[in-house]
Design a protein around this motif. Sequence first.
Motif, PDB file in Angstrom:
ATOM      1  N   VAL A 266      56.122  58.122 -50.933  1.00  0.00           N
ATOM      2  CA  VAL A 266      55.363  57.131 -51.700  1.00  0.00           C
ATOM      3  C   VAL A 266      53.957  56.974 -51.133  1.00  0.00           C
ATOM      4  N   GLU A 267      53.860  56.857 -49.817  1.00  0.00           N
ATOM      5  CA  GLU A 267      52.550  56.663 -49.191  1.00  0.00           C
ATOM      6  C   GLU A 267      51.677  57.903 -49.336  1.00  0.00           C
ATOM      7  N   HIS A 270      50.074  57.907 -52.728  1.00  0.00           N
ATOM      8  CA  HIS A 270      48.945  56.966 -52.777  1.00  0.00           C
ATOM      9  C   HIS A 270      47.705  57.596 -52.154  1.00  0.00           C
ATOM     10  N   ALA A 273      46.335  60.302 -54.517  1.00  0.00           N
ATOM     11  CA  ALA A 273      45.678  59.708 -55.684  1.00  0.00           C
ATOM     12  C   ALA A 273      44.290  59.201 -55.314  1.00  0.00           C
ATOM     13  N   GLY A 274      44.166  58.613 -54.137  1.00  0.00           N
ATOM     14  CA  GLY A 274      42.863  58.139 -53.706  1.00  0.00           C
ATOM     15  C   GLY A 274      41.893  59.274 -53.442  1.00  0.00           C
ATOM     16  N   ASP A 333      50.449  54.050 -43.826  1.00  0.00           N
ATOM     17  CA  ASP A 333      50.808  53.007 -44.785  1.00  0.00           C
ATOM     18  C   ASP A 333      49.649  52.745 -45.739  1.00  0.00           C
ATOM     19  N   ARG A 334      49.938  52.057 -46.836  1.00  0.00           N
ATOM     20  CA  ARG A 334      48.964  51.856 -47.904  1.00  0.00           C
ATOM     21  C   ARG A 334      47.709  51.129 -47.422  1.00  0.00           C
ATOM     22  N   THR A 337      45.612  53.527 -45.447  1.00  0.00           N
ATOM     23  CA  THR A 337      45.026  54.511 -46.356  1.00  0.00           C
ATOM     24  C   THR A 337      43.855  53.921 -47.127  1.00  0.00           C
ATOM     25  N   ASP A 338      43.999  52.696 -47.597  1.00  0.00           N
ATOM     26  CA  ASP A 338      42.901  52.076 -48.354  1.00  0.00           C
ATOM     27  C   ASP A 338      41.665  51.911 -47.470  1.00  0.00           C
TER      28      ASP A 338
END
Length: 353
Positions: A266-267, A270, A273-274, A333-334, A337-338
């Motif tokens: 899942v991570e 993400h 996608a980024g 983790d999200r 990553t952000d």
Amino acid sequence: MRTPTDAHDLRHHGDAEVRDDGAGLTDLAVNVRPGTPPDWLRERIAASLTALSAYPDGRAARAAVAARHGLPVERVLLTAGVAEAFVLLARALPARRPVVVHPQFTEPEAALTGAGHTVRRVLLDPGDGFRLDPAAVPEDADLVVIGNPTNPTSVLHPAEDLLRLARPGRTLVVDEAFMDAVPGEPEALAARGDVPGLVVLRSLTKTWGLAGLRIGYVLADPATVGALAAAQPLWPVSTPALAAAEACMTPAALAEAEAAARRTTVERAHLLAGLAEFDGVHTVEPAAGPFVLVATDSADAVREKLRALGFAARRGDTFPGLGPRWLRLAVRDRATTDRFLQALALALSAVRA
């Protein structure tokens, strides 16, 4: 297919990015799972310290590994990490025409070269997503090394393609150090005892955060296990490492590793996608490991800008088959990553200005 003549630094690894002045950086260069080892594993390791006055006894850990893969104990060799296994293979097996499939972890070639072997490389094509073409491996190769999923490309090769490389008279080494980060391990060969010359390597350092403890294992036919064991020093795996190996083979531990692999999936999605939002940033997909491989112009300058912004990324130019446009990024983790994606936007803008 060629014999190495270039000057890739085969001994450079991701930990170099976070040593010394990198200790305060957010680490995207090393592929050890964050937050590990878990408390229950720390406690098992700590409990083993009361037995340090006795010499290590690996029988219980070896039996646990064998049971986990449904193999006879004679097919298991415990090692001080997968890196030791590569050295043992290079020193103990009489390979005359070794081939390493690149890009991949560089220690196999470094170990073979250090043992006096002349290594030939099969370089996978980035235009084909670094997919394995079994026909590219020379017929006369008597030792073939490949990772699955491969570090640094994150490519998961189909088991049927790998099995096409196996034949009598050839040792096929499949490095599955990151296979437990793939949910369900669909392309794993670890449990196969029927493939001639197959040697599978596994690591416990990545998923369980044991890089400083050094623990891994070899799965192979008893004759190969015996040859490698004869090349090991006495008591090569410490008592705490043996305790960790046994603990990580329990059903509860395997279920925890599977859950971690699913979270990583899942991570990773993400992160990918980024990254797809950036012009001029190319990712190797589909990715299967706890890391992704990225290409962009002026990657080294981007890496230095990211470092100034608090993030350590793994340079890609030390991997044969890659070059100065490549970076490897660990999946986190999200929230991390952000923050990284924001830093990447700043780094790219600064480099392109």
